[in-house]
Motif scaffolding. Structure first.
Motif, mmCIF file in Angstrom:
data_model
loop_
_atom_site.group_PDB
_atom_site.id
_atom_site.type_symbol
_atom_site.label_atom_id
_atom_site.label_comp_id
_atom_site.label_asym_id
_atom_site.label_seq_id
_atom_site.Cartn_x
_atom_site.Cartn_y
_atom_site.Cartn_z
ATOM 1 N N SER A 110 -5.285 92.644 62.634
ATOM 2 C CA SER A 110 -5.848 93.985 62.538
ATOM 3 C C SER A 110 -5.126 94.905 63.519
ATOM 4 O O SER A 110 -4.326 94.460 64.349
ATOM 5 C CB SER A 110 -7.347 93.946 62.879
ATOM 6 N N SER A 111 -5.423 96.184 63.431
ATOM 7 C CA SER A 111 -4.803 97.145 64.344
ATOM 8 C C SER A 111 -5.163 96.834 65.786
ATOM 9 O O SER A 111 -4.320 96.925 66.689
ATOM 10 C CB SER A 111 -5.254 98.568 63.979
ATOM 11 N N ASP A 112 -6.408 96.434 66.032
ATOM 12 C CA ASP A 112 -6.818 96.080 67.396
ATOM 13 C C ASP A 112 -6.075 94.834 67.876
ATOM 14 O O ASP A 112 -5.684 94.742 69.054
ATOM 15 C CB ASP A 112 -8.331 95.843 67.442
ATOM 16 N N ASP A 113 -5.872 93.870 66.963
ATOM 17 C CA ASP A 113 -5.135 92.661 67.341
ATOM 18 C C ASP A 113 -3.704 93.003 67.750
ATOM 19 O O ASP A 113 -3.169 92.472 68.730
ATOM 20 C CB ASP A 113 -5.112 91.670 66.172
ATOM 21 N N ILE A 114 -3.080 93.895 66.994
ATOM 22 C CA ILE A 114 -1.704 94.289 67.316
ATOM 23 C C ILE A 114 -1.663 95.037 68.645
ATOM 24 O O ILE A 114 -0.682 94.907 69.406
ATOM 25 C CB ILE A 114 -1.107 95.127 66.166
ATOM 26 N N ASP A 115 -2.714 95.818 68.948
ATOM 27 C CA ASP A 115 -2.772 96.500 70.253
ATOM 28 C C ASP A 115 -2.741 95.484 71.389
ATOM 29 O O ASP A 115 -2.068 95.694 72.407
ATOM 30 C CB ASP A 115 -4.033 97.356 70.344
ATOM 31 N N ILE B 18 3.174 87.807 59.654
ATOM 32 C CA ILE B 18 3.926 87.842 60.917
ATOM 33 C C ILE B 18 4.893 89.022 60.921
ATOM 34 O O ILE B 18 4.984 89.758 61.920
ATOM 35 C CB ILE B 18 4.680 86.509 61.112
ATOM 36 N N THR B 19 5.584 89.233 59.815
ATOM 37 C CA THR B 19 6.515 90.365 59.731
ATOM 38 C C THR B 19 5.779 91.680 59.902
ATOM 39 O O THR B 19 6.240 92.590 60.604
ATOM 40 C CB THR B 19 7.235 90.345 58.370
ATOM 41 N N THR B 20 4.615 91.799 59.275
ATOM 42 C CA THR B 20 3.822 93.024 59.396
ATOM 43 C C THR B 20 3.393 93.253 60.831
ATOM 44 O O THR B 20 3.423 94.395 61.332
ATOM 45 C CB THR B 20 2.581 92.946 58.482
ATOM 46 N N ALA B 21 2.976 92.191 61.521
ATOM 47 C CA ALA B 21 2.556 92.330 62.917
ATOM 48 C C ALA B 21 3.730 92.743 63.798
ATOM 49 O O ALA B 21 3.576 93.593 64.693
ATOM 50 C CB ALA B 21 1.948 91.018 63.407
ATOM 51 N N ILE B 22 4.902 92.162 63.563
ATOM 52 C CA ILE B 22 6.091 92.542 64.351
ATOM 53 C C ILE B 22 6.419 94.018 64.119
ATOM 54 O O ILE B 22 6.735 94.761 65.057
ATOM 55 C CB ILE B 22 7.281 91.643 63.971
ATOM 56 N N LYS B 23 6.328 94.437 62.862
ATOM 57 C CA LYS B 23 6.556 95.862 62.573
ATOM 58 C C LYS B 23 5.508 96.731 63.262
ATOM 59 O O LYS B 23 5.806 97.838 63.710
ATOM 60 C CB LYS B 23 6.527 96.097 61.060
ATOM 61 N N GLY B 24 4.266 96.221 63.323
ATOM 62 C CA GLY B 24 3.214 96.967 64.017
ATOM 63 C C GLY B 24 3.541 97.154 65.493
ATOM 64 O O GLY B 24 3.323 98.237 66.066
ATOM 65 N N VAL B 25 4.065 96.102 66.144
ATOM 66 C CA VAL B 25 4.471 96.221 67.547
ATOM 67 C C VAL B 25 5.615 97.221 67.670
ATOM 68 O O VAL B 25 5.632 98.069 68.581
ATOM 69 C CB VAL B 25 4.885 94.840 68.097
ATOM 70 N N GLN B 26 6.561 97.152 66.727
ATOM 71 C CA GLN B 26 7.688 98.085 66.774
ATOM 72 C C GLN B 26 7.217 99.530 66.589
ATOM 73 O O GLN B 26 7.723 100.445 67.249
ATOM 74 C CB GLN B 26 8.704 97.736 65.689
ATOM 75 N N GLU B 27 6.264 99.742 65.718
ATOM 76 C CA GLU B 27 5.726 101.091 65.524
ATOM 77 C C GLU B 27 5.075 101.600 66.805
ATOM 78 O O GLU B 27 5.204 102.783 67.158
ATOM 79 C CB GLU B 27 4.706 101.086 64.389
ATOM 80 N N ARG B 28 4.403 100.728 67.520
ATOM 81 C CA ARG B 28 3.786 101.141 68.790
ATOM 82 C C ARG B 28 4.844 101.447 69.843
ATOM 83 O O ARG B 28 4.679 102.350 70.671
ATOM 84 C CB ARG B 28 2.815 100.063 69.263
ATOM 85 N N ILE B 29 5.938 100.677 69.812
ATOM 86 C CA ILE B 29 7.050 100.991 70.723
ATOM 87 C C ILE B 29 7.607 102.377 70.395
ATOM 88 O O ILE B 29 7.826 103.204 71.289
ATOM 89 C CB ILE B 29 8.156 99.926 70.599
#
Length: 863
Positions: A51-56, A220-231
């Motif tokens: 989820s978005s909170d998990d990626i945070d 996993i790919t989606t989560a990595i992209k989520g981290v990249q979006e936050r960066i």
């Protein structure tokens, strides 16, 4: 064939399979950063996307692990994964389709209740089968689903709608479809139709089914992209900085460009050394500000401008006075007087010369122009050599003596010396007065007009005004041709001297004022520079916290950019893992299943290539390694090849939802139809299969295959009462001993319950069914199906099963009863003696018993 396939599948299941993708992911994650292990741990543990909170939380770990933030989160340990069997999906079964509206021209009110096994919807072309098939395609989101239109002949549009009742395992559900494409859970259904042949034969086709475990890679790919979006968002926020900071610093200060270029490379120590943190910095700034204001309140510029104007006025006045002083007034007045005398003498001469000429009016300028024009014309004629002195120039009449005398006077007038003297004097006057008339007073006039009524006149005003009056007076006298008053110019030389002296004095004042202005400008520039530097140094001290934070943000932003640059290789790494797992779980399994289906359907042997694009599994079929199948194979071969591909893909997913066939045997010969029917029937033994067809041989073959198991239901689709009318039936006018026996028994029972004409009619109907029973019994049992209707070939393999010893007795009974039955049915015309002899119920029952006994005896003899 089906038993062999199942046995082969059982062997494959027992063999050790490829490594579980979860183990591959765990091993890969243990070689990566902690934040990657955190993502993989969550995905493997839950089987779901973060989820978005998990990626945070993962992003926070990423920042702490990379030293961007202080470490507070615990260390992420290595991963160990136990291999678990995937949970099997509960079977999806459609139990009822009803309340269809707005679909093509299908009439409302029809109900289809599919069997849990095989459901056949049989109808001719154009009866409305396609409408129901399109609903199922839309629900499934089929590759070949198209736009569903309403009845184009209707006067108004009706909304798309259908009610679908279904079960998932033990749960009963209901769904109202309103035209949407791809509605869960119906997307699990597999659908094959003619347009799908091209997809399954020639296209690079993606799998409609992806195992759940492969979805883990996408999570996993989606989560990595989520981290990249936050960066990226952090970099954007960090790069924005303060929007008002730069506006606090004077642009002309040396500190301004340093603040303007604040970034990761900024030397904070050097910048900090430029700050002025003195307690009296505001007081010193105020003192400088007042000094600048005093220097900016400049009156010298106005004074210089005023004197420059006066200097221009005096220069113009001196020039005018000089021009007036150069004028010899007495000589000019003498010439004017001489001109007046000559003009008077000229008028007297002209009057006396033409006194006897009988002119219509006294000579004057107009007359003089007339004479001059004649003289010029005569000269022109003379130059041409055609002038005739004896003729008048104007009327061309011969000249009389008086006329010649008048022309002679004209000549004397034109050559008169007085007129030449007048011209000479006028020219002399013009050359003397031209400089006076050319005097420019464009600066003098406004100056005199402005100060004429003012008390604060400049000292040189009187001299300038006097020079202007003398110049304008002289010019006025010259213009009217009168003499110039000598007294009006008497004091001009004195005025010129005074004006010239005033001009020199003002020029000196201007030079002095300019020198003062230059010194003041230098002082102002210096004070402004000091003020800008002090203001910037003081503001630097006040804004130091903001500046320091902005530089730290820039350094963090640069660091995050560097770290973000590694994400592309990280994404490629996950993609490669996904492709490898996909090849193991999908491609290799599909290859085996496809080979089995090709063998069962006698599809052409060809090569399947497995290609991957952007981490997606795809397959491609070629012949001889380079040819598309559609360029080589016949239409029928392409159809069975497509069916093999479709069935392999369906089996790959594990068939837990309806498999739907829409006219799957068009273009196929009878042998292939039989093979396809047996393959479809095999599918229906373990799952729900729905078949739309207009091929009677295909339908009857399917029905015969289910005559024992009864896992089949048949619906007739007609257009008798409107398109798409669905009725449940026993078959497409296809008879078996079982259904014929049932019809005969029901008819006998019905006849027993009535009397008279009703009984007679039912008895005749019963003999019709008996006649059919005799034909089917002979076809299927006496002759063991060696030759059958709807079969394309003679079945020689069953010829040896015919029991020759028992055949005559059975044949005698069947033939006799068959002939009797023919006499009692309406389909045969009867001779008049027998036409009135009607059959009896007792005779029908006796004949029916004879036939059943004959079948029993034949069967017993066969054993």
């Amino acid at each position: 064939m089906n038993d062999e396939v199942l046995e082969s599948q059982a062997v494959v299941i027992e063999e050790p399979g490829p490594p579980d993708p979860r183990e591959i992911l765990a091993a890969w994650a243990n070689e990566q950063d902690e934040w990657i292990r955190s993502i993989v741990r969550h995905v493997l543990g839950t089987g779901r996307a973060l989820s978005s909170d998990d990626i945070d939380v993962v992003y926070a770990l990423f920042r702490q692990e990379k030293g961007v933030d202080e470490r507070t989160l615990p260390t992420e340990p290595g991963l160990t994964v136990g291999v678990l069997e995937e949970d099997a999906e509960l079977p999806l079964v459609i139990t009822r389709l009803s309340e269809v509206t707005g679909v093509n021209a299908i009439v409302t009110g029809s109900v289809i209740e599919p069997h849990v096994g095989l459901t056949i919807l049989f109808g001719e072309n154009g009866t409305g089968k396609t409408g129901y098939a399109r609903i199922l395609k839309a629900l499934a989101g089929s590759r070949t689903a198209d736009t569903i239109l309403g009845d184009i002949s209707a006067s108004e549009e009706v909304a798309l709608s259908a009610k679908v009742e279904y079960t998932i395992g033990p749960d009963v559900n209901e769904f109202v479809w309103t035209g949407g494409q791809g509605q869960a859970p119906f997307t699990r259904m597999s659908i094959f139709d003619s347009p799908a042949v091209n997809f399954h034969v020639d296209d690079d086709l993606e799998y409609s089914y992806v195992p759940t475990v492969l979805a883990l890679f996408n999570h996993i790919t989606t989560a990595i992209k989520g981290v990249q979006e936050r960066i990226d968002k952090s970099v954007g926020d960090l790069s924005s900085g303060s929007t008002t900071l730069l506006s606090r610093f004077p642009r002309e200060s040396t500190i301004y460009p340093l603040v303007e270029t604040l970034g990761a490379s900024t030397d904070l120590a050097d910048l900090n050394a430029r700050a002025d943190r003195g307690s009296d910095v505001d007081q010193r700034t105020d003192v400088l500000r007042r000094a600048v204001a005093a220097l900016e309140a400049d009156t010298l510029t106005a004074q210089i401008a005023e004197r420059q104007r006066g200097e221009r006025v005096l220069r113009q006045a001196v020039l005018a006075a000089t021009t007036l002083g150069a004028l010899d007034v007495q000589a000019l007045n003498a010439r004017i007087e001489r001109l007046a005398e000559l003009q008077s003498d000229y008028r007297t001469f002209r009057a006396e010369l033409f006194a006897a000429a009988d002119l219509p009016a006294d000579p004057e300028e107009t007359w003089e122009a007339f004479v001059s024009s004649g003289d010029r014309y005569a000269a022109h004629l003379e130059s041409l050599g055609v002038h005739d002195v004896e003729r008048c120039l104007y009327c061309r009449q011969p000249l009389t003596d008086p006329a010649r005398a008048l022309v002679a006077r004209y000549g004397e007038y034109l050559t008169d010396k007085i007129s030449s003297d007048i011209a000479s004097v006028q020219q002399s006057i013009g050359s003397v007065t031209a400089p006076i008339l050319a005097i420019q007073l464009n600066d003098v006039n406004p100056f005199v007009d402005e100060y004429e009524d003012r008390a604060d006149r400049p000292l040189y005003f009187a001299g300038v005004a006097g020079i202007r009056d003398a110049a304008t007076g002289a010019a006025a006298a010259i213009r009217v041709g009168g003499p110039i008053d000598t007294a009006s110019l008497a004091g001009v030389s004195t005025l010129a001297s005074a004006a010239s002296a005033a001009q020199v004095s003002i020029a000196a004042e201007i030079a002095d004022l300019k020198n003062q202005a230059e010194n003041r400008a230098d002082a102002l520039r210096e004070k402004k520079r000091e003020l800008a530097e002090l203001t910037a140094a003081g503001e630097l001290a006040k804004s130091w916290t903001t500046i320091q934070a902005q530089v730290e943000r820039a350094k963090e932003s640069d660091k995050l950019r560097v770290l973000a640059g590694k994400f592309s290789s990280l994404g490629r790494s996950v993609t490669e893992l996904a492709k490898a797992a996909s090849d193991q779980l999908i491609n290799q399994s599909f290859d085996k299943l496809f080979a089995e289906e090709c063998e069962a359907l006698r599809a052409p042997e060809l090569k399947v290539e497995f290609v991957g694009r952007q981490g997606r599994a795809q397959r491609r079929k070629t012949l001889a390694g380079r040819h598309k199948p559609s360029k080589i194979l016949s239409e029928g071969e392409q159809k069975v090849l497509a069916l093999a591909d479709f069935l392999a893909e369906a089996r790959l997913a594990g068939i837990t939802a309806p498999v739907i066939f829409d006219d799957p045997v068009s273009s196929l010969d009878h042998r292939r139809i039989n093979e396809v029917a047996r393959r479809v029937a095999n599918l229906a033994e373990d799952g729900q299969v729905i078949v739309f067809t207009h091929d009677i041989f295909f339908a009857t073959t399917l029905l015969s295959l289910f005559e024992t198991s009864k896992r089949c239901v048949y619906f007739q689709v007609t257009d008798e009462d409107g398109k798409g009318k669905v009725t449940r039936a026993s078959g497409p006018r296809w008879d078996s001993l079982g259904n014929l026996k049932s019809n005969i028994n029901k008819t006998i029972d019905a006849a027993r319950a009535v009397d008279g004409e009703a009984r007679a009619a039912l008895v005749r109907e019963g003999y019709g069914w008996i006649r059919s029973w005799c034909e089917v019994f002979t076809e299927t049992e006496l002759l063991k199906g060696v030759s059958q209707r709807y079969q394309p070939n003679i079945r020689m393999t069953t010829l040896c099963e015919i029991k020759g010893a028992a055949l005559p007795a059975a044949s005698e009974v069947v033939t006799r009863v068959f002939e009797d039955a023919c006499r009692f049915i309406a389909a045969h015309s009867q001779p008049l003696p027998t036409l009135g002899v009607g059959p009896s119920l007792a005779g029908l029952e006796a004949h029916w018993k004879e036939l059943q006994d004959a079948r029993t005896q034949y069967t017993a003899a066969a054993e």
